[in-house]
Write an enzyme that holds these catalytic residues in place. Structure first.
Site, PDB file in Angstrom:
ATOM      1  N   GLY A 163     -26.296  15.843 -70.736  1.00 47.73           N
ATOM      2  CA  GLY A 163     -26.225  15.230 -72.112  1.00 47.73           C
ATOM      3  C   GLY A 163     -25.056  15.391 -72.899  1.00 47.73           C
ATOM      4  O   GLY A 163     -23.957  15.545 -72.382  1.00 47.73           O
ATOM      5  N   VAL A 164     -25.382  16.052 -74.233  1.00 47.03           N
ATOM      6  CA  VAL A 164     -24.342  16.562 -75.058  1.00 47.03           C
ATOM      7  C   VAL A 164     -23.683  17.701 -74.648  1.00 47.03           C
ATOM      8  O   VAL A 164     -22.169  17.630 -74.865  1.00 47.03           O
ATOM      9  CB  VAL A 164     -24.772  16.762 -76.504  1.00 47.03           C
ATOM     10  CG1 VAL A 164     -23.841  17.449 -77.562  1.00 47.03           C
ATOM     11  CG2 VAL A 164     -25.498  15.555 -77.069  1.00 47.03           C
ATOM     12  N   ASP A 165     -24.418  18.481 -73.873  1.00 47.67           N
ATOM     13  CA  ASP A 165     -23.868  19.684 -73.631  1.00 47.67           C
ATOM     14  C   ASP A 165     -22.683  19.494 -72.316  1.00 47.67           C
ATOM     15  O   ASP A 165     -21.624  20.128 -72.573  1.00 47.67           O
ATOM     16  CB  ASP A 165     -24.903  20.389 -73.066  1.00 47.67           C
ATOM     17  CG  ASP A 165     -24.701  21.874 -72.860  1.00 47.67           C
ATOM     18  OD1 ASP A 165     -23.733  22.483 -73.173  1.00 47.67           O
ATOM     19  OD2 ASP A 165     -25.624  22.839 -72.192  1.00 47.67           O
TER      20      ASP A 165
ATOM     21  N   GLY B  62     -33.050  14.334 -76.556  1.00 47.50           N
ATOM     22  CA  GLY B  62     -32.770  13.680 -75.245  1.00 47.50           C
ATOM     23  C   GLY B  62     -33.512  14.408 -74.140  1.00 47.50           C
ATOM     24  O   GLY B  62     -34.440  13.955 -74.015  1.00 47.50           O
TER      25      GLY B  62
ATOM     26  N   ASN C 224     -28.611  24.625 -74.055  1.00 47.81           N
ATOM     27  CA  ASN C 224     -29.694  25.346 -73.468  1.00 47.81           C
ATOM     28  C   ASN C 224     -29.682  26.906 -73.716  1.00 47.81           C
ATOM     29  O   ASN C 224     -28.458  27.445 -73.652  1.00 47.81           O
ATOM     30  CB  ASN C 224     -30.221  25.177 -71.850  1.00 47.81           C
ATOM     31  CG  ASN C 224     -29.295  25.154 -70.954  1.00 47.81           C
ATOM     32  OD1 ASN C 224     -28.795  26.304 -70.747  1.00 47.81           O
ATOM     33  ND2 ASN C 224     -28.763  24.326 -70.429  1.00 47.81           N
TER      34      ASN C 224
HETATM   35  N1  AR6 Z   1     -22.654  12.273 -78.115  1.00 44.32           N
HETATM   36  C1  AR6 Z   1     -23.696  12.229 -79.212  1.00 44.32           C
HETATM   37  N2  AR6 Z   1     -25.088  12.223 -78.621  1.00 44.32           N
HETATM   38  C2  AR6 Z   1     -25.004  12.235 -77.408  1.00 44.32           C
HETATM   39  C3  AR6 Z   1     -24.153  12.521 -76.287  1.00 44.32           C
HETATM   40  C4  AR6 Z   1     -22.760  12.497 -76.871  1.00 44.32           C
HETATM   41  N3  AR6 Z   1     -21.723  12.608 -75.904  1.00 44.32           N
HETATM   42  N4  AR6 Z   1     -24.766  12.585 -75.076  1.00 44.32           N
HETATM   43  C5  AR6 Z   1     -26.050  12.170 -75.240  1.00 44.32           C
HETATM   44  N5  AR6 Z   1     -26.390  12.374 -76.655  1.00 44.32           N
HETATM   45  P1  AR6 Z   1     -29.330  16.033 -75.142  1.00 44.32           P
HETATM   46  P2  AR6 Z   1     -31.517  17.783 -75.597  1.00 44.32           P
HETATM   47  C6  AR6 Z   1     -27.486  12.145 -77.276  1.00 44.32           C
HETATM   48  O1  AR6 Z   1     -30.056  15.798 -73.822  1.00 44.32           O
HETATM   49  O2  AR6 Z   1     -32.579  16.865 -75.738  1.00 44.32           O
HETATM   50  C7  AR6 Z   1     -28.779  19.351 -71.642  1.00 44.32           C
HETATM   51  O3  AR6 Z   1     -28.887  19.380 -70.101  1.00 44.32           O
HETATM   52  C8  AR6 Z   1     -29.040  11.685 -76.626  1.00 44.32           C
HETATM   53  O4  AR6 Z   1     -29.105  10.506 -76.277  1.00 44.32           O
HETATM   54  O5  AR6 Z   1     -28.121  16.049 -75.177  1.00 44.32           O
HETATM   55  O6  AR6 Z   1     -31.457  18.759 -76.793  1.00 44.32           O
HETATM   56  C9  AR6 Z   1     -28.601  20.863 -72.215  1.00 44.32           C
HETATM   57  O7  AR6 Z   1     -27.963  21.536 -71.452  1.00 44.32           O
HETATM   58  C10 AR6 Z   1     -29.970  12.361 -77.481  1.00 44.32           C
HETATM   59  O8  AR6 Z   1     -30.196  11.437 -78.420  1.00 44.32           O
HETATM   60  O9  AR6 Z   1     -29.942  17.254 -75.898  1.00 44.32           O
HETATM   61  C11 AR6 Z   1     -30.198  21.415 -72.197  1.00 44.32           C
HETATM   62  O10 AR6 Z   1     -30.459  21.553 -71.147  1.00 44.32           O
HETATM   63  C12 AR6 Z   1     -29.279  13.459 -78.166  1.00 44.32           C
HETATM   64  O11 AR6 Z   1     -27.972  13.265 -77.962  1.00 44.32           O
HETATM   65  C13 AR6 Z   1     -30.837  20.138 -72.586  1.00 44.32           C
HETATM   66  O12 AR6 Z   1     -29.941  18.932 -72.365  1.00 44.32           O
HETATM   67  C14 AR6 Z   1     -29.800  14.969 -77.619  1.00 44.32           C
HETATM   68  O13 AR6 Z   1     -29.954  14.731 -76.050  1.00 44.32           O
HETATM   69  C15 AR6 Z   1     -30.898  19.794 -74.072  1.00 44.32           C
HETATM   70  O14 AR6 Z   1     -31.579  18.789 -74.478  1.00 44.32           O
END
Ligand code: AR6
Length: 170
Positions: free
Chosen positions: A33-35, A125, A25
């Protein structure tokens, strides 16, 4: 050149690549999530560099659609490329910003000389982007972006996401 696109189902923090892309973000200071996973597994060096970026170039945060690199800390990569996807909106078409995340991440990867880059499904996500559309934008943009990156690896967390990307890659 167009990179080879590969798909993997799993946790992006377990990948070995030159660069791993973080779905961050604009604060660059972590989240879920990924972050969250990248900062947990990559250790404090990543956050320390993000804080330095906030204190210098990105005082107001990293704008949506842009990308910036830091160390990858303890991850099996040389760099983490942080990009900020748009929050999905029913009222406004933000797909240009989502495409920009992939383009800008590849531009940063080229600057670094990264040859293999692992991407998550940015915005799909917490940011609520419908998966099929997120996959379409990701794959179309990578295919349309000139880059020296040899392999773009999409790392999809679950089977549903993997299948959405597989339909796009064909
Ligand atoms: N490895 C691969 N994919 C993943 C993992 C992982 N370890 N964890 C989740 N995913 P998101 P966004 C998938 O929410 O939508 C954070 O709080 C997940 O299932 O990580 O861009 C940041 O700080 C989904 O398909 O990212 C931001 O505030 C995809 O990765 C916000 O979330 C992206 O999910 C960003 O949201």
């Amino acid at each position: 050149m167009t990179p080879v696109i590969t798909l993997v189902q799993g946790d992006i923090t377990e990948q070995s690549a030159d660069a791993i892309v973080n779905a961050a973000n604009s604060s660059l200071l972590g989240g879920g999530g990924v972050d969250g996973a990248i900062h947990r597994r990559g250790g404090p060096a990543i956050l320390a560099e993000c804080r330095r970026l906030r204190a210098s170039t990105y005082g107001e945060g990293l704008p949506t659609g842009q990308a910036v690199a830091t160390t990858a800390g303890e991850l099996d990569a040389r760099w983490v490329i942080h990009t900020v996807g748009p929050v999905h909106s029913q009222q406004e078409d933000r797909s240009g910003q989502l495409a920009s995340c992939y383009r800008e991440s590849l531009r940063v990867a080229d600057e670094l000389g990264a040859r293999t880059v692992a991407f998550p499904a940015v915005s799909a996500g917490v940011f609520g982007w419908p998966l099929d559309d997120a996959a379409r934008i990701a794959v179309e943009t990578v295919r349309a972006t000139p880059t020296s990156v040899a392999e773009v690896r999409f790392v999809l967390f679950d089977q549903r996401a993997y299948e959405a990307f597989a339909r796009q890659v064909g």
